[in-house]
Scaffold this motif. Sequence first.
Motif, mmCIF file in Angstrom:
data_model
loop_
_atom_site.group_PDB
_atom_site.id
_atom_site.type_symbol
_atom_site.label_atom_id
_atom_site.label_comp_id
_atom_site.label_asym_id
_atom_site.label_seq_id
_atom_site.Cartn_x
_atom_site.Cartn_y
_atom_site.Cartn_z
ATOM 1 N N GLY A 24 2.640 -14.116 3.213
ATOM 2 C CA GLY A 24 2.370 -13.056 2.253
ATOM 3 C C GLY A 24 1.649 -11.884 2.884
ATOM 4 O O GLY A 24 1.486 -10.843 2.279
ATOM 5 N N CYS A 25 1.179 -12.075 4.111
ATOM 6 C CA CYS A 25 0.530 -11.008 4.867
ATOM 7 C C CYS A 25 1.497 -10.548 5.956
ATOM 8 O O CYS A 25 2.379 -11.300 6.353
ATOM 9 C CB CYS A 25 -0.762 -11.526 5.513
ATOM 10 S SG CYS A 25 -2.020 -12.041 4.316
ATOM 11 N N TRP A 36 -5.055 -14.437 9.621
ATOM 12 C CA TRP A 36 -5.259 -13.857 8.297
ATOM 13 C C TRP A 36 -6.087 -14.768 7.416
ATOM 14 O O TRP A 36 -5.903 -15.975 7.412
ATOM 15 C CB TRP A 36 -3.925 -13.622 7.594
ATOM 16 C CG TRP A 36 -3.094 -12.514 8.130
ATOM 17 C CD1 TRP A 36 -1.855 -12.628 8.693
ATOM 18 C CD2 TRP A 36 -3.388 -11.118 8.125
ATOM 19 N NE1 TRP A 36 -1.381 -11.384 9.047
ATOM 20 C CE2 TRP A 36 -2.298 -10.436 8.712
ATOM 21 C CE3 TRP A 36 -4.484 -10.365 7.698
ATOM 22 C CZ2 TRP A 36 -2.265 -9.063 8.866
ATOM 23 C CZ3 TRP A 36 -4.460 -8.988 7.854
ATOM 24 C CH2 TRP A 36 -3.354 -8.346 8.432
ATOM 25 N N LYS A 38 -6.441 -14.836 3.332
ATOM 26 C CA LYS A 38 -5.679 -14.207 2.252
ATOM 27 C C LYS A 38 -6.289 -14.540 0.896
ATOM 28 O O LYS A 38 -6.725 -15.654 0.658
ATOM 29 C CB LYS A 38 -4.241 -14.706 2.304
ATOM 30 C CG LYS A 38 -3.336 -14.098 1.252
ATOM 31 C CD LYS A 38 -1.897 -14.515 1.448
ATOM 32 C CE LYS A 38 -1.705 -15.932 1.025
ATOM 33 N NZ LYS A 38 -0.309 -16.316 0.884
ATOM 34 N N GLU A 40 -5.190 -13.861 -3.210
ATOM 35 C CA GLU A 40 -4.157 -13.350 -4.111
ATOM 36 C C GLU A 40 -4.725 -13.196 -5.505
ATOM 37 O O GLU A 40 -5.501 -14.025 -5.970
ATOM 38 C CB GLU A 40 -2.958 -14.299 -4.133
ATOM 39 C CG GLU A 40 -2.217 -14.302 -2.828
ATOM 40 C CD GLU A 40 -0.929 -15.120 -2.879
ATOM 41 O OE1 GLU A 40 -0.821 -16.013 -3.745
ATOM 42 O OE2 GLU A 40 -0.061 -14.858 -2.062
ATOM 43 N N TYR A 44 -1.660 -8.255 -6.729
ATOM 44 C CA TYR A 44 -2.063 -7.818 -5.393
ATOM 45 C C TYR A 44 -2.224 -9.012 -4.458
ATOM 46 O O TYR A 44 -2.415 -10.145 -4.885
ATOM 47 C CB TYR A 44 -3.363 -7.019 -5.417
ATOM 48 C CG TYR A 44 -4.590 -7.858 -5.699
ATOM 49 C CD1 TYR A 44 -5.298 -8.469 -4.658
ATOM 50 C CD2 TYR A 44 -5.035 -8.055 -6.998
ATOM 51 C CE1 TYR A 44 -6.420 -9.257 -4.916
ATOM 52 C CE2 TYR A 44 -6.146 -8.831 -7.259
ATOM 53 C CZ TYR A 44 -6.836 -9.430 -6.220
ATOM 54 O OH TYR A 44 -7.931 -10.200 -6.475
ATOM 55 N N THR A 45 -2.129 -8.725 -3.175
ATOM 56 C CA THR A 45 -2.460 -9.677 -2.118
ATOM 57 C C THR A 45 -3.375 -8.941 -1.151
ATOM 58 O O THR A 45 -3.053 -7.841 -0.721
ATOM 59 C CB THR A 45 -1.199 -10.174 -1.380
ATOM 60 O OG1 THR A 45 -0.328 -10.810 -2.314
ATOM 61 C CG2 THR A 45 -1.550 -11.151 -0.275
ATOM 62 N N CYS A 47 -5.339 -9.207 2.469
ATOM 63 C CA CYS A 47 -5.319 -9.929 3.740
ATOM 64 C C CYS A 47 -6.369 -9.345 4.679
ATOM 65 O O CYS A 47 -6.405 -8.131 4.881
ATOM 66 C CB CYS A 47 -3.943 -9.768 4.401
ATOM 67 S SG CYS A 47 -2.549 -10.262 3.361
ATOM 68 N N SER A 64 -0.036 -3.987 -2.937
ATOM 69 C CA SER A 64 -0.051 -3.807 -4.386
ATOM 70 C C SER A 64 1.051 -2.846 -4.804
ATOM 71 O O SER A 64 1.746 -2.276 -3.964
ATOM 72 C CB SER A 64 -1.414 -3.280 -4.848
ATOM 73 O OG SER A 64 -1.687 -2.041 -4.251
ATOM 74 N N ILE A 144 3.996 -8.654 -2.802
ATOM 75 C CA ILE A 144 2.707 -8.837 -3.453
ATOM 76 C C ILE A 144 2.730 -10.068 -4.340
ATOM 77 O O ILE A 144 3.790 -10.512 -4.792
ATOM 78 C CB ILE A 144 2.292 -7.594 -4.276
ATOM 79 C CG1 ILE A 144 3.337 -7.246 -5.323
ATOM 80 C CG2 ILE A 144 2.026 -6.427 -3.377
ATOM 81 C CD1 ILE A 144 2.937 -6.106 -6.230
ATOM 82 N N SER A 145 1.547 -10.595 -4.596
ATOM 83 C CA SER A 145 1.402 -11.768 -5.446
ATOM 84 C C SER A 145 1.769 -11.411 -6.881
ATOM 85 O O SER A 145 1.539 -10.303 -7.339
ATOM 86 C CB SER A 145 -0.041 -12.268 -5.397
ATOM 87 O OG SER A 145 -0.228 -13.293 -6.345
ATOM 88 N N ASN A 147 0.586 -13.466 -9.352
ATOM 89 C CA ASN A 147 -0.374 -14.292 -10.129
ATOM 90 C C ASN A 147 -0.831 -13.557 -11.346
ATOM 91 O O ASN A 147 -1.109 -12.438 -11.378
ATOM 92 C CB ASN A 147 -1.600 -14.650 -9.282
ATOM 93 C CG ASN A 147 -1.255 -15.687 -8.250
ATOM 94 O OD1 ASN A 147 -0.222 -16.322 -8.310
ATOM 95 N ND2 ASN A 147 -2.155 -15.838 -7.288
#
Length: 147
Positions: A24-25, A36, A38, A40, A44-45, A47, A64, A144-145, A147
């Motif tokens: 994800g990074c 990294w 990370k 989440e 957004y994520t 890192c 993001s 991007i996440s 979640n």
Amino acid sequence: MKTILLASACLLMSGAVHAQSGGGCPALPADSGLAWEKLEGSGYTFCKAIRASDGGQLLAVMLSAEAPFKPRRGDRVQETVIDGQSIWWYRGELSSTAGVEVRETIVELGRNQVAHISLRAGNAQEMSQAMSVAELLHFGDVRISSN
């Protein structure tokens, strides 16, 4: 004994892969000595590239839908290329930390997705190193996440 050696080799290999990409990074340079961390969240994520040598942060990337900062032309410092895109580094500020230089940039990753890269350094050599690593980042299929 062979089992212990094989297990040790697998752990070393997994660490090398982790240093290159953080699930994800963006991909880090293989020989950077970075990994990294990370986080989440919803939409957004975040890192952080952490140095194995001392546990310090070299740079951070926020993925993001919208840029968390708005670049101002007057703050432009240096033009560069990151992941094939021509971009500018911008001077930033930290109100609570004297003697720390800040550089920021935005990399467009596609439809409704950006990467905000931020660097903090105590001297010109640290800033140069951080910029060099950032300029070697590869975003590939980073998303991007949700979640």
